[in-house]
Design an enzyme around this catalytic site. Structure first.
Site, PDB file in Angstrom:
ATOM      1  N   SER A 183       2.362  -7.257   5.756  1.00  0.00           N
ATOM      2  CA  SER A 183       3.306  -6.743   6.746  1.00  0.00           C
ATOM      3  C   SER A 183       4.232  -7.839   7.254  1.00  0.00           C
ATOM      4  O   SER A 183       3.873  -9.020   7.299  1.00  0.00           O
ATOM      5  CB  SER A 183       2.557  -6.144   7.939  1.00  0.00           C
ATOM      6  OG  SER A 183       1.630  -5.185   7.520  1.00  0.00           O
TER       7      SER A 183
HETATM    8  N1  SAH Z   1      -1.440  -5.469   7.507  1.00  0.00           N
HETATM    9  C1  SAH Z   1      -1.622  -5.624   6.065  1.00  0.00           C
HETATM   10  C2  SAH Z   1      -0.764  -4.583   5.399  1.00  0.00           C
HETATM   11  C3  SAH Z   1      -1.203  -4.196   4.070  1.00  0.00           C
HETATM   12  S1  SAH Z   1      -0.280  -2.855   3.388  1.00  0.00           S
HETATM   13  C4  SAH Z   1      -1.207  -7.037   5.707  1.00  0.00           C
HETATM   14  O1  SAH Z   1      -0.507  -7.635   6.509  1.00  0.00           O
HETATM   15  O2  SAH Z   1      -1.503  -7.510   4.634  1.00  0.00           O
HETATM   16  C5  SAH Z   1      -1.303  -1.493   3.781  1.00  0.00           C
HETATM   17  C6  SAH Z   1      -2.664  -1.475   3.160  1.00  0.00           C
HETATM   18  O3  SAH Z   1      -3.233  -0.196   3.445  1.00  0.00           O
HETATM   19  C7  SAH Z   1      -2.686  -1.625   1.646  1.00  0.00           C
HETATM   20  O4  SAH Z   1      -3.499  -2.701   1.302  1.00  0.00           O
HETATM   21  C8  SAH Z   1      -3.268  -0.291   1.164  1.00  0.00           C
HETATM   22  O5  SAH Z   1      -4.099  -0.422   0.031  1.00  0.00           O
HETATM   23  C9  SAH Z   1      -4.063   0.156   2.372  1.00  0.00           C
HETATM   24  N2  SAH Z   1      -4.360   1.576   2.417  1.00  0.00           N
HETATM   25  C10 SAH Z   1      -3.554   2.632   2.097  1.00  0.00           C
HETATM   26  N3  SAH Z   1      -4.197   3.796   2.271  1.00  0.00           N
HETATM   27  C11 SAH Z   1      -5.444   3.472   2.722  1.00  0.00           C
HETATM   28  C12 SAH Z   1      -6.592   4.234   3.072  1.00  0.00           C
HETATM   29  N4  SAH Z   1      -6.613   5.559   3.005  1.00  0.00           N
HETATM   30  N5  SAH Z   1      -7.700   3.568   3.479  1.00  0.00           N
HETATM   31  C13 SAH Z   1      -7.726   2.227   3.547  1.00  0.00           C
HETATM   32  N6  SAH Z   1      -6.677   1.450   3.229  1.00  0.00           N
HETATM   33  C14 SAH Z   1      -5.550   2.062   2.818  1.00  0.00           C
END
Ligand code: SAH
Length: 222
Positions: A70
Site C-alpha cells: 500500500s
Molecule cells: N497493506 C498491504 C496491502 C497488500 S494488498 C501492504 O502494504 O503490503 C492487499 C492484500 O489483500 C493482498 O496481499 C491480497 O492477497 C490480500 N487479500 C485479498 N483478498 C483477501 C482475502 N479474502 N483474505 C485475505 N487476504 C486477502
C-alpha cells in the site's frame, strides 16, 4: 540482514524517510504516533531489493502475485482513522500483503491478528515481522472475508483489499464501540469507509474519500 541494511543507506536513509513523513504531514496526516510508527518502519525491507530505492516514495509498489504494498499515505490515513477513537486492544487486519501496514499497526495496538489468502506473501511478511521483533502479531493463512471468528470480537478491523459490499462476517465480528476502516466497491470506483458499531444492530458509516485497492477475493492460494 544486518543492522546497516535495516537502518538503510542512500535512498533508504533516515533522511529519505524524514522527507516521506513531511509529505504525509502536508497531505493532512496529524496523528504523531502514526507518523512516528511509519518513520520507524523500514519500508525498504518490505519490497524486493530491486525496488528498495523507491521504498520511501509515496506510492504503491508491486510485491508479486498481482498485489501491491500500500501507498504510505493510505496506510497513514487508514491507521489514523482506525485509532481516532482511542487506543485499541484487539485488531484484525485483512490482507497482510507485504506486512508493511501490519508492522505499522503492530506498534500502535496491543494485539494484532492479520490474515492473508496468498501463502507465499504471508510467509515473507511473517519473516519481516519477526526480524523487526513485532511479537504481538498473529498471522493466519485464510480467506479474510470470513473474518477470524475464534479471535472476535475486535475493537478494530482494517481491510487492505476492497469487497463489493462489506462482508456481514466482518460487521458481526466488530465489538460494540469498535471501528472498521475498509475500501468498498468494484471496477467503477471504490470509496474508503469508516464504519462504527454503535449497538448490537446499529452501525454508522462515514464515507472518507475515493480510493483504489486490489479486490478482496475469496478462497486461498498455496
Ligand atoms: N497493506 C498491504 C496491502 C497488500 S494488498 C501492504 O502494504 O503490503 C492487499 C492484500 O489483500 C493482498 O496481499 C491480497 O492477497 C490480500 N487479500 C485479498 N483478498 C483477501 C482475502 N479474502 N483474505 C485475505 N487476504 C486477502
Amino acid at each position: 540482514m544486518n543492522r546497516a541494511q535495516l537502518q538503510g543507506i542512500g535512498m533508504t536513509s533516515p533522511r529519505t524517510r524524514d522527507r516521506l513523513i513531511n509529505r504525509l504531514k502536508e497531505q493532512g496526516i496529524e496523528n504523531e504516533a502514526v507518523l512516528e510508527a511509519i518513520r520507524a518502519t523500514p519500508r525498504h525491507i518490505f519490497v524486493d531489493e530491486a525496488l528498495a530505492h523507491r521504498a520511501y516514495e509515496d506510492s504503491a509498489l508491486p510485491i508479486g502475485f498481482n498485489q501491491t504494498i500500500s501507498q504510505p499515505y493510505i496506510v497513514a490515513r487508514m491507521t489514523e482513522l482506525l485509532l481516532a477513537g482511542g487506543p485499541m486492544k484487539r485488531v484484525l487486519e485483512v490482507g497482510t500483503g507485504s506486512g508493511f501496514q501490519t508492522a505499522v499497526l503492530a506498534q500502535l495496538v496491543e494485539q494484532l491478528y492479520s490474515v492473508e489468502r496468498i501463502l507465499p506473501l504471508q510467509e515473507k511478511a511473517r519473516e519481516r515481522l519477526h526480524l523487526l521483533e513485532l511479537n504481538n502479531v498473529t498471522c493466519m493463512h485464510t480467506d479474510g472475508g470470513m473474518g477470524w471468528s475464534a479471535k472476535a470480537p475486535f475493537d478494530g478491523i482494517l481491510s487492505a483489499a476492497a469487497p463489493e459490499e462489506v462482508p456481514p462476517e466482518l460487521l458481526s465480528q466488530l465489538a460494540i464501540g469498535g471501528r472498521m476502516v475498509i475500501p468498498v466497491g468494484g471496477r467503477s470506483g471504490q470509496q474508503l469507509r469508516l464504519i462504527r458499531r454503535i449497538s448490537e444492530t446499529g452501525y454508522d458509516t462515514q464515507v472518507i474519500e475515493a480510493v483504489y485497492f486490489v479486490p478482496l477475493l475469496s478462497g486461498t492460494v498455496s
